[in-house]
Every structure is written in C-alpha cells, then in structure tokens.
Design a protein around this motif. Structure first.
Motif, PDB file in Angstrom:
ATOM      1  N   VAL A  27     -16.343  69.936   9.911  1.00 43.86           N
ATOM      2  CA  VAL A  27     -16.285  69.761   8.462  1.00 43.86           C
ATOM      3  C   VAL A  27     -17.018  68.493   8.057  1.00 43.86           C
ATOM      4  O   VAL A  27     -17.834  68.491   7.119  1.00 43.86           O
ATOM      5  N   ASP A  44     -12.280  76.917   0.253  1.00 42.01           N
ATOM      6  CA  ASP A  44     -12.142  77.224   1.676  1.00 42.01           C
ATOM      7  C   ASP A  44     -11.789  78.708   1.750  1.00 42.01           C
ATOM      8  O   ASP A  44     -10.650  79.104   1.497  1.00 42.01           O
ATOM      9  N   ASP A  52      -8.747  73.287   8.218  1.00 43.57           N
ATOM     10  CA  ASP A  52      -9.944  72.751   7.552  1.00 43.57           C
ATOM     11  C   ASP A  52      -9.645  72.360   6.116  1.00 43.57           C
ATOM     12  O   ASP A  52     -10.279  71.451   5.572  1.00 43.57           O
ATOM     13  N   THR A  55      -8.636  68.816   6.367  1.00 44.79           N
ATOM     14  CA  THR A  55      -9.780  67.926   6.606  1.00 44.79           C
ATOM     15  C   THR A  55     -10.605  67.749   5.343  1.00 44.79           C
ATOM     16  O   THR A  55     -11.047  66.636   5.023  1.00 44.79           O
TER      17      THR A  55
END
Length: 241
Positions: A27, A44, A52, A55
C-alpha cells in the motif's frame, strides 16, 4: 456452492488477518509512487477483513476511505479494525462492481480478477476522479512456469505473464505507471495464520463439509510451499488514458 459449503469455506477464513497475500509495504509503495496526500476519497474494493483498509487509514490521515465488501462478517471485522478512524474510514456491505461516488484512488487487492482486468477497469472508469488511479494485484507468471506453479493456478487458466496483464490494462484504455511483484514473504504472512487455523479446526472434530474445506485449503498451502519463489501477484498502478 451449497449454503453448507459456503459456511465451511468462510469458517476456515474467519478471523484471519488477511483474505489474500499482501503486506502494508504494498500500500505504502503505491501511495508514495502516486504522491497521494490530503483530503482524498479512496475506495478499497473487496476490502475483506480490513488489513489494507487499516494501512490506508494510517497512511492517509485526511482521506475519506470506504471499504466495499460482499461478505457480511468481513464487513464487521473490517469496521472493528478501523474503529479508531471512524467515521472517515468505514466498511460497507456493497458490490464492488458498482461503486457509489467518485474516487481519487481505487485500491483492489487480489479481487479484480473476479471481474476481469479489462472489464473491471472499464467499469471503474466512471468512478475515478480526473487524475485518479486504480491500484490492483493480479496473479502473474514469472518466467516459464513449473508443474508446481501450474498446479497452484489450475483454477485460474486466464493467468498470464506481466506483459499479458499490461495488455489487458491497455485494452481498457489505461496506462501502467509502475508495478511491483508480491512474492515470498507476503504469501507466507497469509498462509501461516491459515495453517494455524486449519490445525486448530481439525482438532475440533469438524463435520464433513468443514473437513472438505480444510482439505481444499491445505492443498492450496501445500502447492504454494512447493514453489514459493514462483507463485506471485503483480501489483500495478493504472491510470486512464
């Protein structure tokens, strides 16, 4: 897939850190390459349990970030994971084929192949703001594939080398700005917790449906272990032409 098979499949995957191979560095590599910061709107797509998503939340402290996911318990897990960043970061139960709104970045780890690279990028074009980008990972062959590699990917015959993926991106009228290989450690980070969960569930006298799901996932892990330096995703940054 019957309801019993589906329940067994997700029982194996429940409470795992990730739904597929990857790591936070993937990422951050993409964000650094694109130079993204500030008041952005980020999607996302197929966020799974939110690895993720977390993140992205940490790396983009001013961004509004939405995770889209079709599996309800993953939505719950993802929202619990990013609770400290709510309400600017959230996961919703929704289909990634039809994003609502427009985005500066669409991130999709290991799921675009469900739509097809060309087809998915074409579908998402209307969901990108001017100057926006799609970052996605896709199964890729590195060099001449061994028998072990072909066995691992037998259920994805569409797999190509990197040039083949780039050709599918260009067919959607996008350009590839950069790419990165996801191989080795990110896969181990996915399969090591899965192996521990399989071992735990086997000790709980699983029923026949769960036993089949455990066996299928064990085969996948064993096939990866047979060629860990050859089995990879390519992570690509794509922008509309």
């Amino acid at each position: 897939m019957t309801p019993e098979q589906r329940e067994a499949f997700f029982t194996v995957l429940r409470d795992l850190p990730r739904e597929g191979p990857g790591e936070p560095a993937d990422v951050r590599w993409a964000l650094d390459h694109l130079g993204l910061s500030g008041d952005l709107h980020v999607l996302d797509a197929a966020c799974g349990p939110g690895a993720d998503l977390l993140t992205l939340a940490e790396a983009l402290p001013q961004a509004r970030i939405t995770g889209m996911e079709m599996t309800p318990h993953f939505v719950t897990e993802a929202n619990a994971r990013v609770e400290a960043y709510a309400p600017r970061v959230r996961a919703i139960h929704a289909d990634m084929t039809a994003p609502d709104g427009t985005y500066d970045l669409i991130w999709c780890a290991g799921a675009l192949y469900f739509l097809g690279v060309t087809e998915g990028l074409q579908r998402w074009r209307a969901s990108l703001k001017s100057g926006g980008a799609v970052v996605f990972s896709e199964p890729v062959l590195m060099g001449a594939p061994s028998e072990a590699t072909l066995a691992f990917w037998e259920e994805y015959p569409q797999i190509t080398d990197l040039d083949g993926i780039i050709a599918r991106v260009r067919a959607a009228k996008y350009d590839v700005q950069a790419h990165r290989m996801i191989v080795g450690a990110p896969w181990a980070a996915y399969y090591t917790p899965m192996q521990a969960r399989i071992d735990m569930l086997r000790g709980q006298k699983p029923d026949s449906a769960l036993t089949v799901a455990l066996d299928e996932n064990q085969i996948e892990i064993d096939r990866w272990r047979a060629a860990p330096d050859q089995i990879a995703y390519a992570l690509l940054i794509a922008t509309p032409q």
